[in-house]
Design a protein around this motif. Sequence first.
Motif, PDB file in Angstrom:
ATOM      1  N   MET A 187      -7.946   3.612  -3.869  1.00  0.00           N
ATOM      2  CA  MET A 187      -6.904   3.718  -4.887  1.00  0.00           C
ATOM      3  C   MET A 187      -6.207   2.365  -5.089  1.00  0.00           C
ATOM      4  SD  MET A 187      -7.692   6.704  -5.284  1.00  0.00           S
ATOM      5  CE  MET A 187      -6.750   7.136  -6.697  1.00  0.00           C
ATOM      6  N   CYS A 231      -2.597   8.728  -2.761  1.00  0.00           N
ATOM      7  CA  CYS A 231      -3.412   8.696  -1.537  1.00  0.00           C
ATOM      8  C   CYS A 231      -4.293   9.941  -1.446  1.00  0.00           C
ATOM      9  CB  CYS A 231      -2.480   8.614  -0.327  1.00  0.00           C
ATOM     10  SG  CYS A 231      -3.361   8.735   1.225  1.00  0.00           S
ATOM     11  N   GLY A 276      -8.455   7.585   4.996  1.00  0.00           N
ATOM     12  CA  GLY A 276      -8.314   6.905   6.286  1.00  0.00           C
ATOM     13  C   GLY A 276      -8.879   5.506   6.328  1.00  0.00           C
ATOM     14  N   ALA A 277      -9.369   4.971   5.195  1.00  0.00           N
ATOM     15  CA  ALA A 277      -9.957   3.616   5.200  1.00  0.00           C
ATOM     16  C   ALA A 277      -8.923   2.573   5.607  1.00  0.00           C
ATOM     17  CB  ALA A 277     -10.512   3.290   3.816  1.00  0.00           C
ATOM     18  N   CYS A 278      -7.681   2.795   5.282  1.00  0.00           N
ATOM     19  CA  CYS A 278      -6.634   1.821   5.618  1.00  0.00           C
ATOM     20  C   CYS A 278      -6.467   1.728   7.141  1.00  0.00           C
ATOM     21  CB  CYS A 278      -5.324   2.181   4.921  1.00  0.00           C
ATOM     22  SG  CYS A 278      -4.830   3.883   5.151  1.00  0.00           S
ATOM     23  N   LEU A 306       0.843  -1.200   0.000  1.00  0.00           N
ATOM     24  CA  LEU A 306       0.000   0.000   0.000  1.00  0.00           C
ATOM     25  C   LEU A 306       0.882   1.255   0.000  1.00  0.00           C
ATOM     26  CD1 LEU A 306      -3.073   0.902   0.330  1.00  0.00           C
ATOM     27  CD2 LEU A 306      -2.426   1.392   2.672  1.00  0.00           C
ATOM     28  N   PRO A 351      -1.270   7.987   5.585  1.00  0.00           N
ATOM     29  CA  PRO A 351      -1.005   6.804   6.409  1.00  0.00           C
ATOM     30  C   PRO A 351       0.481   6.589   6.674  1.00  0.00           C
ATOM     31  CG  PRO A 351      -1.696   6.176   4.202  1.00  0.00           C
ATOM     32  CD  PRO A 351      -1.749   7.665   4.253  1.00  0.00           C
ATOM     33  N   VAL A 396       0.495   3.144  -3.489  1.00  0.00           N
ATOM     34  CA  VAL A 396      -0.481   4.242  -3.374  1.00  0.00           C
ATOM     35  C   VAL A 396       0.162   5.494  -2.769  1.00  0.00           C
ATOM     36  CG1 VAL A 396      -2.668   4.950  -2.319  1.00  0.00           C
ATOM     37  CG2 VAL A 396      -2.405   2.620  -3.201  1.00  0.00           C
ATOM     38  N   VAL A 397       0.750   5.330  -1.582  1.00  0.00           N
ATOM     39  CA  VAL A 397       1.215   6.530  -0.870  1.00  0.00           C
ATOM     40  C   VAL A 397       2.435   7.134  -1.575  1.00  0.00           C
ATOM     41  CG1 VAL A 397       1.956   7.447   1.360  1.00  0.00           C
ATOM     42  CG2 VAL A 397       0.290   5.593   1.278  1.00  0.00           C
ATOM     43  N   GLY A 411      -6.132  10.422   1.338  1.00  0.00           N
ATOM     44  CA  GLY A 411      -6.271  10.705   2.778  1.00  0.00           C
ATOM     45  C   GLY A 411      -7.605  10.312   3.378  1.00  0.00           C
ATOM     46  N   CYS A 417      -8.673   0.203   0.429  1.00  0.00           N
ATOM     47  CA  CYS A 417      -8.232   1.505  -0.095  1.00  0.00           C
ATOM     48  C   CYS A 417      -8.818   1.699  -1.495  1.00  0.00           C
ATOM     49  CB  CYS A 417      -6.710   1.552  -0.140  1.00  0.00           C
ATOM     50  SG  CYS A 417      -6.082   2.928  -1.114  1.00  0.00           S
ATOM     51  N   MET A 464      -2.883   7.399  10.693  1.00  0.00           N
ATOM     52  CA  MET A 464      -2.853   8.589   9.835  1.00  0.00           C
ATOM     53  C   MET A 464      -2.014   9.650  10.530  1.00  0.00           C
ATOM     54  SD  MET A 464      -4.605   7.643   7.241  1.00  0.00           S
ATOM     55  CE  MET A 464      -5.031   9.091   6.280  1.00  0.00           C
TER      56      MET A 464
HETATM   57  S1  SF4 Z   1      -7.123   3.967   2.262  1.00  0.00           S
HETATM   58 FE1  SF4 Z   1      -7.279   6.183   1.943  1.00  0.00          FE
HETATM   59  S2  SF4 Z   1      -5.743   7.020   3.398  1.00  0.00           S
HETATM   60 FE2  SF4 Z   1      -5.258   4.850   3.160  1.00  0.00          FE
HETATM   61  S3  SF4 Z   1      -3.755   4.805   1.503  1.00  0.00           S
HETATM   62 FE3  SF4 Z   1      -5.749   4.490   0.553  1.00  0.00          FE
HETATM   63  S4  SF4 Z   1      -6.368   6.532  -0.076  1.00  0.00           S
HETATM   64 FE4  SF4 Z   1      -4.718   6.804   1.417  1.00  0.00          FE
END
Ligand code: SF4
Length: 491
Positions: free
Chosen positions: A229, A188, A192-194, A178, A210, A182-183, A190, A227, A205
Motif C-alpha cells: 500500500m 493496511c 506483515g511485510a513491514c 507508514l 503493525p 497507510v495504517v 495486514g 509495503c 504486528m
Molecule cells: S506492509 Fe502490510 S502490514 Fe505493514 S503496513 Fe503495509 S499493508 Fe500493513
Amino acid sequence: MAEREGRAGNQGTATRASGLRVASVNFGGCEGCSLAFLKALPKLQGLCGEVYCPYLGTEPEGDLDILFISGSICRQDKEVIERIKELRDRAELVVALGSCAALGGVMRFARGGQEPKPEHSSYVALPVLVPVDYSLPGCPPLPTAISSLVAHIQKGNERALGLFANLAKLSKLSGFDLMDDVVLYGLCIGCGACELSCPTGAIHMVDGKPDLSPERCIRCGTCYVRCPMGRQNIVQRRVLRELDERLQEVSRSYMELLGFVAHELKNPLASAIMGLYTVKDGYLGDLSPEQRRALEAVARSLDYFQDLIKKYLSLSRIERGALEVRKVPLALRPEVVDPAIEALRRELEEKGMAVEVRIPPGMRVVADRDLLRIVYDNLLSNAIKYGKEGGHIVLEARESDDEVVLSVWNEGPGIPRDKLPLLFQKFSRLDVPSHAKKRGTGLGLFICKEIVERHGGRIWAESEEGKWAKFSFTLPKGKEERDEEDPDRRR
Ligand code: SF4
Ligand code: SF4
C-alpha cells in the motif's frame, strides 16, 4: 561501449538496446548494499553488456549508462563529494541504492550510544548533493529490485520507473510515515511485510496490524517501500503532483490572461460609461422618454460589465498571489464607508432604499484602504441588489479588546440557513428564488473573504429567512489602537 542517449532524468527513458554499462560504487557504511548488488549480479550480467561491482575488483572507467551509488555520505567529506560529482557527470542515469544513499536517514538516526563523529546531521541523502534519477531504498535493498529496475530502464517502462523516480524526490521516509499514510488511513491489509523487512525490529504486528516502537526506528524507509500500500501511495503521489503542477500552470496562465484582458478593458469602459451618463442625464440636450429608457438599459448593462471587470481584476490578483495588503490607520467613515455609499447612491435611489450608518464618526481601523473599500462595495451592493425595495440597510461597527466587528444588514428575503456556508465559495451562485433573476459572478463574497482573511480577520453571514440578512467581518486591532485604549499595555 553503450550508446549515450541523452539524460533521461526523471522524465522516463527511451527503450535501450542491450549492452548497457552498469556499475555500483559504495561510499561506506555496512556492506549490505554491495552484497545486494552482488546477489543481483547473475541477472544483471544477463541483462547488461558490462557490469562493474566492488566485489569483482573492477573499477568503472569511461561513460556509464547506469550508476548505482550506495553508502552513507557525509557532506563534510570533500574528497567523496568530488568523486560523486565526477561519477555523476560520467553516468547517464544515477540510482541512489539503499536507504543510506536514498534517504540519508540511517546514519542520522542510528542508535549505538557512541559519540557521533562527524555529527549525525552531516549525513545526507544523495539527491541533496547531485541530481538522482531513481532511488531504491531498503536496508538492505532487494537484489530482485535492482535487476528489475535495470530491466525496466532497458525496456523504457516508464510506468514501472515512476515509483523509483518518485522515490528520488522524497527526502524522508520512515515507519512514522507508514503509520500515518497507510495504517491510520485504514489502508493496511495486514500482510506483515513491514515487520519482516524492518532491520531494527521497530515494527511488530499486534492483532494483525503493525505497531511502531518509535525509539527503534532509524528512518530507513524499508518498511514503506516493502509495503504494497505504501508503494501505491508513492506512485499516486507522483501522478497527483504532476496533475497538480499542470493544473496550477494552467490556472496561472488563465489568471494572467484574465487580469490582462480586464485591465485593458477597464479604462475604455469607464470612458464609455461617463459619455453614456452625460447623454442619458440630459447634459447634451433633452431626450425623449423612449430614448432615456433605452439609454438606461444600456447603462445598466455597462454598469454590470464594469462591476464584472473589477471583480475579475481582484480575482486575478488573488489567484496570482499579487494581492498586497498595505495596512495603515484609517478613519473608517470618511475614508471608506461614506465614499462607498456615495458611489452607490444612484442604485440606492433607484430602489428607494435608506442607509443608516451606526459607526462613530471618529472610529479608526488598521487596514488597506483600497481593499477595505472593495469589501464595503461588495457587501453594500449585495445589500442593495438582494434587499427589499424601499427597505433599510444598516452599517454598524463595534469594538472589542482585540478587534473591530463591522457589519452590513439589510431588510429583504434573506438566505436559507443551509445555504449560508456556500456563500463565500468561488463562483457560488445560490439556487434560491430571491437570487434567480439577479445577475452576478458569484465572486464578490469570495473576494471579500480573501481580503478579510489576509487582514487576519473573519467573515460570516447570518439571516432570518423572509426578514433580513447580515454580513459581518472582523479586523484585528493594531498595536497602537490597543495602546490608546489601554495605556497599561504600553508598560
Ligand atoms: S506492509 Fe502490510 S502490514 Fe505493514 S503496513 Fe503495509 S499493508 Fe500493513
Ligand atoms: S520502522 Fe524499521 S523499516 Fe521502517 S523506517 Fe523505521 S527502522 Fe526502517
